[in-house]
Design an enzyme around this catalytic site. Structure first.
Site, PDB file in Angstrom:
ATOM      1  N   SER A   4       0.829  -1.208   0.000  1.00  0.00           N
ATOM      2  CA  SER A   4       0.000   0.000   0.000  1.00  0.00           C
ATOM      3  C   SER A   4       0.864   1.259   0.000  1.00  0.00           C
ATOM      4  O   SER A   4       2.015   1.233   0.411  1.00  0.00           O
ATOM      5  CB  SER A   4      -0.892   0.031   1.240  1.00  0.00           C
TER       6      SER A   4
HETATM    7  N1  SAH Z   1       0.018  -5.536   4.256  1.00  0.00           N
HETATM    8  C1  SAH Z   1       0.634  -5.797   2.962  1.00  0.00           C
HETATM    9  C2  SAH Z   1      -0.343  -5.484   1.854  1.00  0.00           C
HETATM   10  C3  SAH Z   1      -0.351  -6.573   0.836  1.00  0.00           C
HETATM   11  S1  SAH Z   1      -1.690  -6.538  -0.324  1.00  0.00           S
HETATM   12  C4  SAH Z   1       1.931  -5.025   2.820  1.00  0.00           C
HETATM   13  O1  SAH Z   1       2.266  -4.206   3.677  1.00  0.00           O
HETATM   14  O2  SAH Z   1       2.671  -5.278   1.861  1.00  0.00           O
HETATM   15  C5  SAH Z   1      -2.861  -7.613   0.438  1.00  0.00           C
HETATM   16  C6  SAH Z   1      -2.393  -9.001   0.727  1.00  0.00           C
HETATM   17  O3  SAH Z   1      -3.522  -9.731   1.232  1.00  0.00           O
HETATM   18  C7  SAH Z   1      -1.893  -9.797  -0.472  1.00  0.00           C
HETATM   19  O4  SAH Z   1      -0.601 -10.265  -0.211  1.00  0.00           O
HETATM   20  C8  SAH Z   1      -2.892 -10.944  -0.603  1.00  0.00           C
HETATM   21  O5  SAH Z   1      -2.314 -12.142  -1.064  1.00  0.00           O
HETATM   22  C9  SAH Z   1      -3.392 -11.074   0.812  1.00  0.00           C
HETATM   23  N2  SAH Z   1      -4.695 -11.728   0.980  1.00  0.00           N
HETATM   24  C10 SAH Z   1      -5.816 -11.605   0.217  1.00  0.00           C
HETATM   25  N3  SAH Z   1      -6.810 -12.364   0.716  1.00  0.00           N
HETATM   26  C11 SAH Z   1      -6.321 -12.983   1.835  1.00  0.00           C
HETATM   27  C12 SAH Z   1      -6.862 -13.887   2.802  1.00  0.00           C
HETATM   28  N4  SAH Z   1      -8.125 -14.326   2.750  1.00  0.00           N
HETATM   29  N5  SAH Z   1      -6.060 -14.292   3.807  1.00  0.00           N
HETATM   30  C13 SAH Z   1      -4.773 -13.861   3.897  1.00  0.00           C
HETATM   31  N6  SAH Z   1      -4.217 -13.029   3.022  1.00  0.00           N
HETATM   32  C14 SAH Z   1      -4.965 -12.577   1.995  1.00  0.00           C
END
Ligand code: SAH
Length: 223
Positions: free
Chosen positions: A67
């Protein structure tokens, strides 16, 4: 946290980023301090490191994104963290948001559905000397029942609505921050749910754009 000496070189860029965040309205000093100390480039692939201090989301593999710093700051501030808190994050991704949370609370649990992203994030925590993050690979929409309840939960992916399991795994007084709306749409609303003795208080915090939360209580997985 141990930040390797080579990252001193990007300190002016972090200082500038923190100034911008403050101008944009981020007030929490601990949040600004941690973001000013943690090199964002550590959480990016080599090809994107030169963009680390632009206020933009960037690719991290598996079609996912880290993000933008302002959104990270706003979501972290919205959790109203205390040092004693036990926190759950859904969507470890690059590990950047998790690393920030880990410096502000007692213990962080973080769930990621892509094993490859989780593995890389864990290596980053180790290299930074961050030892209070416990990770797991799985469907975060179900929460982490064995570790519940949590004082705070942050979801970093967008869901049509707040997953029931996550709301149920909050302590009374606990806070869930999550982007809610059509994940295929242009925008979702960042929502804050506070658990009370009798139910939940809801507040919208502004529009955001996130990748979908894929799982049993989020967006169904495409087959
Ligand atoms: N907090 C992260 C943001 C990553 S984007 C950062 O700082 O980089 C969101 C993430 O959520 C992705 O890696 C995606 O694979 C994960 N995601 C999506 N659905 C999910 C679920 N049901 N359980 C766990 N992770 C999930």
């Amino acid at each position: 946290m141990r930040v390797p000496a080579q990252y001193t070189i990007t300190q002016p860029l972090r200082d500038q980023m923190v100034k911008t965040l403050a101008l944009e309205g981020v007030k929490n000093k601990s949040v600004l301090d941690v973001m000013g100390a943690l090199p964002r480039e550590i959480f990016l692939d080599l090809g994107f490191r030169s963009d680390a201090y632009k206020n933009s989301a960037l690719p991290i593999g598996e079609s996912q994104t880290i993000s933008q710093p302002l959104v990270v700051a706003i979501m972290t501030e919205a959790l109203q963290l205390e040092k004693s808190h036990k926190v759950l994050e859904i969507g470890t991704g690059s590990g950047y948001q998790a690393a920030i949370l880990s410096r502000l609370v007692r213990r962080l649990f973080s769930i990621e559905r892509h094993p490859s992203l989780s593995q890389v994030a864990v290596k980053r925590f180790e290299s930074l000397g961050i030892f209070n993050v416990v990770t797991k690979v799985g469907d975060g929409t179900l929460g982490w029942a064995e570790q519940a309840p949590f004082d705070r939960i942050m979801v970093t992916a967008a869901s049509p609505k707040a997953p029931r399991s996550l709301l149920e795994q909050l302590t009374v007084g606990g806070i869930l921050v999550i982007p809610v709306g059509d994940p295929a749409g242009d925008m979702q609303m960042l929502m804050r749910y506070t658990r009370t003795e009798t139910g939940f208080e809801e507040k919208s915090l502004g529009p955001v754009r996130f990748v979908p939360l894929i799982g049993a209580q989020g967006v169904p997985e495409a087959r």
